[in-house]
Scaffold this motif. Structure first.
Motif, PDB file in Angstrom:
ATOM      1  N   HIS A 109      44.654  35.508  28.617  1.00  0.00           N
ATOM      2  CA  HIS A 109      44.676  34.238  27.883  1.00  0.00           C
ATOM      3  C   HIS A 109      43.562  33.287  28.309  1.00  0.00           C
ATOM      4  CE1 HIS A 109      48.352  35.215  25.737  1.00  0.00           C
ATOM      5  NE2 HIS A 109      48.737  35.805  26.848  1.00  0.00           N
ATOM      6  N   GLY A 110      42.629  33.781  29.142  1.00  0.00           N
ATOM      7  CA  GLY A 110      41.454  32.993  29.506  1.00  0.00           C
ATOM      8  C   GLY A 110      41.750  31.726  30.275  1.00  0.00           C
TER       9      GLY A 110
ATOM     10  N   MET B 245      38.951  42.989  25.050  1.00  0.00           N
ATOM     11  CA  MET B 245      37.858  42.184  25.601  1.00  0.00           C
ATOM     12  C   MET B 245      36.839  43.026  26.367  1.00  0.00           C
ATOM     13  SD  MET B 245      39.923  38.997  27.240  1.00  0.00           S
ATOM     14  CE  MET B 245      41.340  38.308  26.428  1.00  0.00           C
ATOM     15  N   GLY B 246      37.166  44.287  26.625  1.00  0.00           N
ATOM     16  CA  GLY B 246      36.243  45.153  27.339  1.00  0.00           C
ATOM     17  C   GLY B 246      36.701  45.546  28.725  1.00  0.00           C
ATOM     18  N   GLY B 247      37.853  45.034  29.152  1.00  0.00           N
ATOM     19  CA  GLY B 247      38.380  45.408  30.459  1.00  0.00           C
ATOM     20  C   GLY B 247      39.007  46.791  30.442  1.00  0.00           C
TER      21      GLY B 247
ATOM     22  N   ASN C  95      42.433  30.125  38.817  1.00  0.00           N
ATOM     23  CA  ASN C  95      42.046  30.277  40.225  1.00  0.00           C
ATOM     24  C   ASN C  95      40.808  31.168  40.269  1.00  0.00           C
ATOM     25  OD1 ASN C  95      42.852  33.045  40.218  1.00  0.00           O
ATOM     26  ND2 ASN C  95      44.925  32.508  40.850  1.00  0.00           N
ATOM     27  N   LEU C  96      40.303  31.442  41.449  1.00  0.00           N
ATOM     28  CA  LEU C  96      39.039  32.189  41.521  1.00  0.00           C
ATOM     29  C   LEU C  96      39.183  33.634  41.062  1.00  0.00           C
ATOM     30  CD1 LEU C  96      36.046  32.067  42.168  1.00  0.00           C
ATOM     31  CD2 LEU C  96      36.609  32.591  44.565  1.00  0.00           C
ATOM     32  N   VAL C  97      40.365  34.230  41.221  1.00  0.00           N
ATOM     33  CA  VAL C  97      40.551  35.601  40.741  1.00  0.00           C
ATOM     34  C   VAL C  97      40.370  35.659  39.225  1.00  0.00           C
ATOM     35  CG1 VAL C  97      42.156  37.532  40.505  1.00  0.00           C
ATOM     36  CG2 VAL C  97      42.081  36.243  42.652  1.00  0.00           C
ATOM     37  N   SER C  98      41.121  34.833  38.506  1.00  0.00           N
ATOM     38  CA  SER C  98      41.041  34.886  37.044  1.00  0.00           C
ATOM     39  C   SER C  98      39.728  34.310  36.520  1.00  0.00           C
ATOM     40  CB  SER C  98      42.240  34.187  36.404  1.00  0.00           C
ATOM     41  OG  SER C  98      42.367  32.873  36.872  1.00  0.00           O
TER      42      SER C  98
ATOM     43  N   LEU D 120      47.221  39.381  35.210  1.00  0.00           N
ATOM     44  CA  LEU D 120      46.895  40.000  33.919  1.00  0.00           C
ATOM     45  C   LEU D 120      47.032  38.988  32.794  1.00  0.00           C
ATOM     46  CD1 LEU D 120      46.439  42.476  31.997  1.00  0.00           C
ATOM     47  CD2 LEU D 120      48.927  42.773  32.062  1.00  0.00           C
ATOM     48  N   ALA D 121      48.138  38.245  32.780  1.00  0.00           N
ATOM     49  CA  ALA D 121      48.371  37.259  31.724  1.00  0.00           C
ATOM     50  C   ALA D 121      47.320  36.162  31.751  1.00  0.00           C
ATOM     51  CB  ALA D 121      49.770  36.658  31.878  1.00  0.00           C
ATOM     52  N   SER D 122      46.959  35.717  32.946  1.00  0.00           N
ATOM     53  CA  SER D 122      45.953  34.659  33.077  1.00  0.00           C
ATOM     54  C   SER D 122      44.604  35.113  32.520  1.00  0.00           C
ATOM     55  CB  SER D 122      45.817  34.272  34.556  1.00  0.00           C
ATOM     56  OG  SER D 122      44.864  33.246  34.709  1.00  0.00           O
TER      57      SER D 122
END
Length: 197
Positions: free
Chosen positions: A99-100, A143-145, A104-107, A94-96
């Motif tokens: 903060h953009g 951000m729209g999430g 890794n591939l998830v974020s 969530l934090a990653s």
């Protein structure tokens, strides 16, 4: 794109069952092509909670991506998808995303979903929440999430843990207008004898 694509990520928070059950539901419906990416912590948690190895979970997905492969298809906005579900979503992930960092591939995939204005759903698993968690949830929402804690629907009177998990998974699929059978007990209003006068 012949079938819609949905990216599913499993990270290290407790609740690996949500990601696994989501993959099972997608496989059962056949309505969507699933793209899976798991963090190393997600693999460890699934082993601890479900006695499932990485290969067992990867076998449920149509396409599997390595979490370290920043050059994967899902790391690009040109890859068409309906969106992404991170189930469960750790507070680190969530934090990653908030903060953009795209570390890794998830974020990175989540960052792409947000920039392309597609649907990103985070099944956030933590309690109680500290101020950093709440601020990160606010940032992702702005951000729209969609922050989607897996809160049990007690009005459905679940008889088992499986029923509670299925209800959450069905609601996740609803957010993408994807079909499913029997996962959600729909609210039909109170009966006449139950209504408050």
């Amino acid at each position: 794109m012949s079938r819609p694509r949905l990216i599913v990520a499993i990270t290290g928070a407790s609740g690996a069952v949500y990601g696994v059950r989501l993959l099972q539901a997608l496989r059962a419906s056949g309505a969507c092509e699933s793209h899976l990416v798991m963090s190393s912590s997600g693999v460890m948690t699934a082993r601890q909670e479900l006695d499932m190895a990485r290969a067992d979970i990867e076998g449920l997905a149509d396409v599997v991506h390595n979490v370290k492969d920043i050059g994967a298809t899902i790391a690009s906005g040109s890859f068409k998808s309906s969106g992404m579900v991170i189930a469960p979503c750790s507070m680190k992930t969530l934090a990653s995303i908030a903060h953009g960092l795209a570390d890794n591939l998830v974020s990175r995939a989540a960052d792409v979903i947000l920039k392309e204005r597609r649907r990103l759903v985070l099944v956030a698993r933590e309690t109680p929440l500290n101020l950093a968690h709440l601020r990160n949830m606010t940032a992702v929402t702005e951000m729209g999430g969609i922050v989607f804690p897996p809160v049990p629907a007690f009005y459905a009177r679940p008889a088992s843990l499986d029923e509670m998990v299925d209800h959450t998974v069905g609601r996740l699929l609803d957010l993408f207008d994807l079909p499913h059978e029997g996962l959600v007990k729909r609210w039909e209003g109170m009966g006449k004898n139950e209504a408050i006068n």
